[in-house]
Design an enzyme around this catalytic site. Structure first.
Site, short mmCIF file in Angstrom:
data_model
loop_
_atom_site.label_atom_id
_atom_site.label_comp_id
_atom_site.label_asym_id
_atom_site.label_seq_id
_atom_site.Cartn_x
_atom_site.Cartn_y
_atom_site.Cartn_z
N CYS A 156 0.80 -1.23 0.00
CA CYS A 156 0.00 0.00 0.00
C CYS A 156 0.84 1.28 0.00
O CYS A 156 0.61 2.15 -0.84
CB CYS A 156 -0.99 0.03 1.16
SG CYS A 156 -1.38 -1.55 1.89
N ARG A 184 6.57 -11.17 5.55
CA ARG A 184 5.93 -11.01 6.85
C ARG A 184 6.49 -12.04 7.81
O ARG A 184 6.74 -13.18 7.43
CB ARG A 184 4.41 -11.18 6.74
CG ARG A 184 3.79 -10.07 5.93
CD ARG A 184 2.30 -10.18 5.87
NE ARG A 184 1.77 -9.20 4.93
CZ ARG A 184 0.53 -9.15 4.50
NH1 ARG A 184 -0.34 -10.04 4.95
NH2 ARG A 184 0.14 -8.23 3.65
N ASP A 186 -1.99 -7.55 -5.75
CA ASP A 186 -2.48 -6.42 -4.97
C ASP A 186 -2.92 -5.28 -5.88
O ASP A 186 -2.35 -5.11 -6.95
CB ASP A 186 -1.33 -5.95 -4.07
CG ASP A 186 -1.84 -5.34 -2.78
OD1 ASP A 186 -3.06 -5.23 -2.63
OD2 ASP A 186 -0.99 -4.99 -1.94
ZN LIG Z 1 -3.15 -2.40 0.65
#
Ligand SMILES: [Zn+2]
Ligand SMILES: [Zn+2]
Length: 681
Positions: free
Chosen positions: A374, A403, A423
């Site tokens: 993001c 992650r 994404d």
């Molecule tokens: Zn995102």
């Protein structure tokens, strides 16, 4: 008051003597109901809730570690109120439902009673075991024991046999109330230290509720089915290690798992599903089909895509990128490592810290391996001033993120430490949002159809309206966006489940869960509003009015991640990918070396036509070559010998259907073309 009023689910009111039991009422209604009844649900009638029935009071005298949570006391017929034993005396006006195998919640009571039966059987055979807890679970039950020797598979067989004996004796599950000190004394004498601990901690009333099944005595809130005879369809499955109270460092216990259903048929179906799941396990197939690996030398949770897996991935990604462009997305790439400061602005360095790899120092500056895409997309959006004319901006990336997941939860391709999300982030004006959500949903359906899924479940998750302080965005933001999601789903006629309080902290969302070939649910597509990041990064656009406004931001992923979706596909297809996805579409099998030349020609013709073909020119018997191609789940085998070479044909064998007979090569090629182009599944 000598009589009480019992309101039945159909509204009929029965006047019965005080202390009547649900079992007696069932008997009055019909002997059949009495025979089928497992447990009762009662809800004290409003206004009388304070005058607790003994059944009600006994239903929840302590927080039992292995009983269902209490329900609200309203309508028994609507699944509210609480469950009680059929033999519990009722001493106030209540609504009453008598539950039979038709009621889904009764199965958990049966399974809880099966856990008690297991403990009773273990105590018969191994009287010195120490008892932990034994709750029902989704498909059965477990019980935790401490015993010096490990339980062996032979022990499990003996225990199961003993359970069947005790079940056949139809031993009653009896409830007793004891004063707390007596309860403690009982367990102390019996040297059941774990049970003492539970009574100490959880018995909050002076009287403690117990259930006995033969020589087994459990501190337990219940309820239970009346006797052991109804526990018929069960099977002990496995033994696993477990810590007392689930906490590392506490004593180790042996947890015996069992499966339990109402009928043998249900149990058999479940066992069959388990077998199927094992057969489809993507970790095993990934190795057998040489698709991917995890290398201990490199570290856990990191995926190596082998050539064949890589090829499938390329085909998946090609399809996706083409669709993205066709649907008005822009493709972007962002760095894998960016200043930690950026992750402070986004807030991830704070609320997401536990899931991030530690920062890396470069020239006295901290850099962060990205856990999400993001902020990168936001920086691209922010790289110049945007006008309303450009909106919506849809930035898509097959973005690899890292992650930190604890090694205990890593699982093949499904739970990993490095993965590539499909994404995208959509920045738009409020009036554009419904069309954007609709487009996301349409895209999600295209994914499901293309990759061969026809069943799904949709959930719409909202905030917890009781705690607005935990969320960014105003109540109006939440109300608007949630209703935009809801309206869109309704307009498209998509049934969905409302999940109050299950939204992300930064906004409401829609989740799609796929149902695979053997009925398992897989969380896949997610479409999420974000009221947090646009504000944190000061995102703007110049509106038609010439003023600056904050755009709406949506995160969305269709597959979730390439790794995870690949794992799901492997299991869904049990490794036998449809032709358009298969890494090798056709294997050419010459009958003998004599026909190798023609075999080469056939393979070359396939490759020239753009297919993925392989020639098996090993000096092996045809049967062995067929078996190997079958094991590799190659969709087509083309067998070529003298007859075929002469006629310019191939003898076609399909992985799933067997021999289809000889066909002119040109016909086979044009058929294959049709199948691949239509992405037939
Ligand atoms: Zn995102
Ligand atoms: Zn219990």
């Amino acid at each position: 008051m000598d009589t009480i009023h019992i309101t039945m689910p159909d509204g009929a009111i029965r006047e019965v003597p005080l202390g009547t039991t649900a079992a007696e009422i069932a008997q009055q209604i019909s002997p059949r109901l009495a025979k089928e009844a497992l447990v009762a649900r009662i809800a004290p009638i409003h206004g009388q809730a304070a005058a607790a029935a003994s059944a009600a009071a006994e239903a929840a005298p302590e927080k039992s570690p292995d009983a269902a949570p209490e329900a609200r006391m309203t309508s028994a017929a609507n699944g509210e109120g609480f469950l009680v034993d059929l033999r519990a005396p009722i001493d106030q006006d209540v609504e009453l439902s008598i539950l039979t195998p038709k009621d889904p919640e009764a199965i958990q009571v049966l399974r809880h009673s099966a856990a008690h039966l297991l403990a009773a059987a273990v105590l018969e055979l191994f009287p010195n075991v120490k008892l932990g807890i034994g709750p029902p679970i989704d498909t059965g039950f477990f019980y935790d024991f401490v015993r010096d020797e490990p339980f062996t598979p032979e022990d499990l067989e003996r225990i199961e046999k003993k359970m069947r004996e005790l079940a056949a004796q139809d031993i009653p599950n009896e409830r007793k109330m004891l004063p707390k000190p007596e309860a403690l004394e009982l367990y102390r004498k019996w040297e059941q230290g774990f049970k003492c601990e539970l009574v100490e901690e959880r018995a909050i009333e002076p009287m403690v509720s117990f259930y006995t099944t033969g020589r087994f005595i459990d501190f337990c809130r219940g309820p239970h089915i009346p006797s052991t005879g109804r526990i018929r369809a069960f099977k002990l499955m496995s033994v696993a290690g477990a810590y007392w109270k689930g906490q590392e460092g506490n004593p180790q216990m042996q947890r015996i798992y069992g499966a339990c259903f109402y009928t043998q048929q249900e149990l058999d179906e479940y066992l069959h599903r388990l077998e199927e799941a094992k057969r489809r396990d993507h970790r095993r197939l990934g190795q057998e089909l040489d698709l991917f690996s995890v290398q201990e030398e490199a570290g856990p949770g990191l995926i190596f895509w082998h050539p064949k897996g890589g090829l499938v991935r390329k085909i998946m990604e090609d399809w996706l990128r083409d669709e993205l462009l066709r649907r008005g997305y822009d493709l972007v790439y962002t760095p894998h490592i960016m200043r930690l400061e950026l992750w402070k602005t986004s807030g991830h360095a704070n609320f997401y810290r536990e899931n991030m790899f530690g920062p890396v120092e470069v020239e006295k500056d901290d850099y962060q391996l990205k856990p999400m895409n993001c902020p990168g997309h936001i920086l691209i959006y922010k790289s110049r001033l945007r006008s309303y004319r450009e909106l919506p901006v849809r930035l898509a990336e097959l973005g690899t993120v890292y992650r930190y997941e604890r090694s205990g939860v890593l699982h093949g391709l499904l739970r990993v430490r490095g993965f590539t999300q499909d994404d995208a982030h959509i920045f738009c004006m409020p009036e554009q949002i419904e069309a954007e959500i609709e487009a996301c949903i349409d895209f999600a359906f295209a994914v499901m159809k293309t990759f061969g899924f026809s069943q799904y479940v949709v959930e719409l998750s909202d905030w917890d309206a009781k705690h607005p302080e935990n969320y960014p965005g105003s109540p109006e933001d939440w109300a608007h966006s949630t209703s935009a999601l809801e309206r869109t789903l309704n307009r498209l006629g998509i049934p969905f489940k409302r999940m109050e309080g299950e939204g992300a902290f930064y906004g409401p969302k829609i989740d799609f869960k796929l149902i695979d070939a053997i009925g398992r649910l897989w969380q896949l597509t997610t479409v999420q509003f974000d009221f947090n990041l646009p504000g944190r990064f000061g995102l703007e656009y110049v509106g038609e009015d010439g003023n600056r406004h904050q755009p709406l931001m949506v995160h969305r992923a269709l597959w979730g991640s390439v790794e995870r979706f690949f794992g799901i596909l492997i299991e869904h297809y049990a490794g036998a990918f449809p032709v358009w996805l298969a890494p090798v579409q056709a294997e050419v099998l010459p009958l003998s070396e004599k026909f190798a030349e023609y075999g080469k020609k056939v393979a070359a013709a396939l490759k020239d036509a753009g297919f993925r073909a392989h020639l098996d020119d090993r000096n092996e018997k045809l049967q062995a070559k067929i078996r190997d191609a079958q094991l590799l789940k190659i969709p087509y085998m083309l067998i070529v010998g003298g007859k075929e070479a002469e006629a310019g044909t191939v003898s076609v064998r399909q992985q799933s259907k067997g021999d289809l007979g000889p066909r002119p090569l040109a016909d086979f090629l044009s058929d294959l073309r049709k199948q691949v182009d239509s992405r037939a599944v």
